[in-house]
Design a protein around this motif. Structure first.
Motif, PDB file in Angstrom:
ATOM      1  N   ASN A 230       0.821  -1.220   0.000  1.00  0.00           N
ATOM      2  CA  ASN A 230       0.000   0.000   0.000  1.00  0.00           C
ATOM      3  C   ASN A 230       0.851   1.264   0.000  1.00  0.00           C
ATOM      4  OD1 ASN A 230       0.529  -0.336   3.033  1.00  0.00           O
ATOM      5  ND2 ASN A 230      -0.608   1.607   2.996  1.00  0.00           N
ATOM      6  N   VAL A 231       0.243   2.313  -0.542  1.00  0.00           N
ATOM      7  CA  VAL A 231       0.760   3.682  -0.464  1.00  0.00           C
ATOM      8  C   VAL A 231      -0.438   4.571  -0.177  1.00  0.00           C
ATOM      9  CG1 VAL A 231       1.900   5.576  -1.666  1.00  0.00           C
ATOM     10  CG2 VAL A 231       2.603   3.229  -2.125  1.00  0.00           C
ATOM     11  N   GLY A 232      -0.342   5.395   0.863  1.00  0.00           N
ATOM     12  CA  GLY A 232      -1.477   6.241   1.224  1.00  0.00           C
ATOM     13  C   GLY A 232      -2.300   5.628   2.342  1.00  0.00           C
ATOM     14  N   ASP A 233      -3.619   5.892   2.344  1.00  0.00           N
ATOM     15  CA  ASP A 233      -4.439   5.449   3.467  1.00  0.00           C
ATOM     16  C   ASP A 233      -5.629   4.594   3.076  1.00  0.00           C
ATOM     17  OD1 ASP A 233      -6.014   7.381   2.301  1.00  0.00           O
ATOM     18  OD2 ASP A 233      -6.346   8.546   4.125  1.00  0.00           O
ATOM     19  N   SER A 234      -5.622   4.013   1.875  1.00  0.00           N
ATOM     20  CA  SER A 234      -6.565   2.930   1.613  1.00  0.00           C
ATOM     21  C   SER A 234      -6.029   1.694   2.320  1.00  0.00           C
ATOM     22  CB  SER A 234      -6.715   2.686   0.115  1.00  0.00           C
ATOM     23  OG  SER A 234      -7.369   3.787  -0.496  1.00  0.00           O
ATOM     24  N   ARG A 235      -6.925   0.836   2.823  1.00  0.00           N
ATOM     25  CA  ARG A 235      -6.494  -0.178   3.780  1.00  0.00           C
ATOM     26  C   ARG A 235      -6.800  -1.605   3.357  1.00  0.00           C
ATOM     27  NH1 ARG A 235      -8.015   2.192   9.835  1.00  0.00           N
ATOM     28  NH2 ARG A 235      -6.497   3.916   9.801  1.00  0.00           N
ATOM     29  N   ALA A 236      -6.038  -2.536   3.963  1.00  0.00           N
ATOM     30  CA  ALA A 236      -6.280  -3.971   3.852  1.00  0.00           C
ATOM     31  C   ALA A 236      -6.496  -4.529   5.249  1.00  0.00           C
ATOM     32  CB  ALA A 236      -5.095  -4.670   3.186  1.00  0.00           C
ATOM     33  N   TYR A 237      -7.510  -5.379   5.388  1.00  0.00           N
ATOM     34  CA  TYR A 237      -7.828  -6.039   6.659  1.00  0.00           C
ATOM     35  C   TYR A 237      -7.979  -7.540   6.435  1.00  0.00           C
ATOM     36  CZ  TYR A 237      -9.369  -1.569   8.843  1.00  0.00           C
ATOM     37  OH  TYR A 237      -9.458  -0.304   9.360  1.00  0.00           O
ATOM     38  N   GLN A 253      -7.428  -8.338  11.935  1.00  0.00           N
ATOM     39  CA  GLN A 253      -6.362  -7.345  12.090  1.00  0.00           C
ATOM     40  C   GLN A 253      -6.226  -6.505  10.823  1.00  0.00           C
ATOM     41  OE1 GLN A 253      -2.298  -9.457  11.572  1.00  0.00           O
ATOM     42  NE2 GLN A 253      -3.748 -11.102  12.099  1.00  0.00           N
ATOM     43  N   ARG A 254      -5.673  -5.304  10.997  1.00  0.00           N
ATOM     44  CA  ARG A 254      -5.322  -4.480   9.833  1.00  0.00           C
ATOM     45  C   ARG A 254      -3.977  -4.945   9.307  1.00  0.00           C
ATOM     46  NH1 ARG A 254      -3.596   1.403   9.452  1.00  0.00           N
ATOM     47  NH2 ARG A 254      -4.130   1.627  11.654  1.00  0.00           N
ATOM     48  N   LEU A 255      -3.879  -5.107   7.988  1.00  0.00           N
ATOM     49  CA  LEU A 255      -2.660  -5.606   7.372  1.00  0.00           C
ATOM     50  C   LEU A 255      -1.793  -4.494   6.791  1.00  0.00           C
ATOM     51  CD1 LEU A 255      -4.083  -8.726   5.479  1.00  0.00           C
ATOM     52  CD2 LEU A 255      -3.026  -8.634   7.749  1.00  0.00           C
ATOM     53  N   SER A 256      -2.353  -3.329   6.577  1.00  0.00           N
ATOM     54  CA  SER A 256      -1.613  -2.219   5.969  1.00  0.00           C
ATOM     55  C   SER A 256      -1.361  -1.125   7.002  1.00  0.00           C
ATOM     56  CB  SER A 256      -2.392  -1.653   4.780  1.00  0.00           C
ATOM     57  OG  SER A 256      -3.681  -1.227   5.188  1.00  0.00           O
ATOM     58  N   SER A 257      -0.375  -0.296   6.720  1.00  0.00           N
ATOM     59  CA  SER A 257      -0.068   0.837   7.579  1.00  0.00           C
ATOM     60  C   SER A 257      -0.246   2.118   6.780  1.00  0.00           C
ATOM     61  CB  SER A 257       1.379   0.735   8.089  1.00  0.00           C
ATOM     62  OG  SER A 257       1.712   1.830   8.918  1.00  0.00           O
ATOM     63  N   ASP A 258      -1.046   3.045   7.300  1.00  0.00           N
ATOM     64  CA  ASP A 258      -1.336   4.283   6.575  1.00  0.00           C
ATOM     65  C   ASP A 258      -0.082   5.145   6.421  1.00  0.00           C
ATOM     66  OD1 ASP A 258      -3.954   3.463   6.642  1.00  0.00           O
ATOM     67  OD2 ASP A 258      -4.576   4.887   8.198  1.00  0.00           O
ATOM     68  N   LEU A 315     -10.330  -7.963   3.241  1.00  0.00           N
ATOM     69  CA  LEU A 315     -11.022  -6.733   2.861  1.00  0.00           C
ATOM     70  C   LEU A 315     -10.008  -5.699   2.405  1.00  0.00           C
ATOM     71  CD1 LEU A 315     -13.313  -4.533   2.858  1.00  0.00           C
ATOM     72  CD2 LEU A 315     -12.826  -4.241   5.311  1.00  0.00           C
ATOM     73  N   LEU A 316     -10.209  -5.140   1.214  1.00  0.00           N
ATOM     74  CA  LEU A 316      -9.518  -3.932   0.765  1.00  0.00           C
ATOM     75  C   LEU A 316     -10.564  -2.840   0.640  1.00  0.00           C
ATOM     76  CD1 LEU A 316      -7.126  -5.803   0.205  1.00  0.00           C
ATOM     77  CD2 LEU A 316      -6.832  -4.684  -2.012  1.00  0.00           C
ATOM     78  N   CYS A 317     -10.252  -1.638   1.126  1.00  0.00           N
ATOM     79  CA  CYS A 317     -11.263  -0.578   1.093  1.00  0.00           C
ATOM     80  C   CYS A 317     -10.613   0.799   1.064  1.00  0.00           C
ATOM     81  CB  CYS A 317     -12.196  -0.674   2.297  1.00  0.00           C
ATOM     82  SG  CYS A 317     -11.409  -0.398   3.897  1.00  0.00           S
TER      83      CYS A 317
END
Length: 377
Positions: A230-237, A253-258, A315-317
């Motif tokens: 990821n780049v930015g603040d769209s997220r993966a859970y 859990q959240r898998l990405s870091s904003d 989930l990607l959102c």
């Protein structure tokens, strides 16, 4: 809300992906003008429309939002009937109208993108592909990308659309060349960054977007391998089902870091997440894909891999969802109950609309089932 225009694209075949690919390759036609197309075509040569599902080596692909042929025949600006490949009227330059919601069901992944209530247009984009194994013993891979156009930039929807499509295609190509999932998601991210830069900066404006992607692979022992970038603040859970059979699955859990101001405050130990999100600068992005970005606009820690059993969902959102609910356990309660990924994606988008719908909302869900039983593939 006023009457909403919605469009559903069902690209999930009744049989396996490989059989569907063979059948479609024999008689593939453009869904816009019915002209014959080949398995390698990305755009219809007759009408210029992007082909929403590609049939090549058993691959099914979709990229949204797509224009609705029923509402896009006449330009709202001049009444013209001709658009270029990017959807702009050839006579006056106005963007072709789109439905408020687009969704697609590829079986292994369900995707929904919605304009929301407050925005005049949808600046999000989502693309996904399901790739069958090349032999009966190889398992399918699912690739997905969600992008959120940066509203303060010019033509953010162009950036998100280009990034989502390029990211999925490059990731699929890397997987086809037998690269690891980590290398494949980075190949997709690099291609997305290039695609956005290629749009070009003009008059001081640089189209920009966020980016989150994932590759989901089933391993031979019944475990799923989920790799995200990821780049930015769209997220993966990762969201574990509330089911006794999920006791061995990884916790939600959240898998990405904003790449955001709020995340920087948390990482520095200056504030906890709840306090950081109340800062007026919380959503300020520190990294993004832009027409004026460096060739490497991502952090060195932008990739993460999780191995888990199911049942549960990836989930990607975009932040149009997680602004209203960011807690993994709460999201799991909504995302793992409906019978299909598409129904669950609709539930999440509708929740965001009921909560205010102040931004565009995009959701992509990949179900991860229980470990394989003997003899199952």
């Amino acid at each position: 809300m006023s009457e909403r225009k919605e469009r559903t694209i069902d690209t999930a075949p009744a049989g396996g992906a490989v059989n569907a690919g063979r059948q479609a390759a024999a008689a593939a036609r453009c869904p816009g003008c019915a002209a014959s197309v080949s398995a390698a075509d990305r755009y219809c040569e007759a009408c210029g429309r992007e082909l929403g599902a590609l049939i090549a080596h058993g691959m099914r692909r979709v990229a949204l939002p797509q224009p609705d042929p029923d509402t896009a025949a006449t330009c709202d600006g001049c009444g013209g009937l001709h658009y270029d490949a990017d959807g702009y009227c050839r006579d006056c330059g106005q963007l072709r109208p789109e439905p408020d919601r687009c969704e697609a069901d590829l079986g292994a992944v369900g995707v929904v993108t919605d304009r929301g209530i407050a925005h005049a247009r949808n600046e999000d984009a989502v693309a996904a592909a399901v790739v069958a194994g090349r032999t009966p013993w190889q398992r399918a891979s699912t690739v997905l990308v969600v992008c959120d156009g940066v509203s303060t930039s010019e033509d953010p929807q162009a950036a998100s659309s280009a990034a989502a499509r390029a990211g999925v295609d490059a990731t699929v190509a890397a997987l086809g060349d037998s690269h690891s999932a980590e290398d494949a998601v980075m190949a997709g991210l690099a291609a997305a960054a290039t695609a956005v830069r290629d749009i070009g900066e003009y008059d001081g404006h640089a189209p920009s977007c966020t980016y989150v992607s994932a590759v989901v692979r089933r391993l031979g022992d019944g475990t799923a391998e989920i790799t995200v970038a990821n780049v930015g603040d769209s997220r993966a859970y990762w969201l574990r089902a509330r089911d006794p059979q999920a006791r061995d699955a990884a916790p939600s859990q959240r898998l990405s870091s904003d790449d955001s101001w709020a995340q920087a405050l948390v990482d520095a130990g200056a504030m906890d997440e709840a306090a950081a999100m109340k800062d007026p600068r919380a959503h300020t992005l520190l990294r993004w894909l832009g027409a004026d970005s460096d060739p490497k606009p991502w952090s060195d820690s932008c990739v993460r891999t999780l191995r888990t059993t199911g049942p549960g969902v990836l989930l990607l959102c975009s932040d149009g969802l997680w602004n209203y609910q960011a807690d993994p356990e709460a999201l799991a309660g909504m995302a793992t109950t409906p019978a299909t990924a598409l129904l669950a994606a609709r539930e999440l988008v509708d929740f965001a609309l009921r909560s205010g719908g102040s931004d565009n909302i995009t959701v992509a869900l990949v179900p991860v089932g229980q470990p394989d039983k003997p003899g199952e593939k």
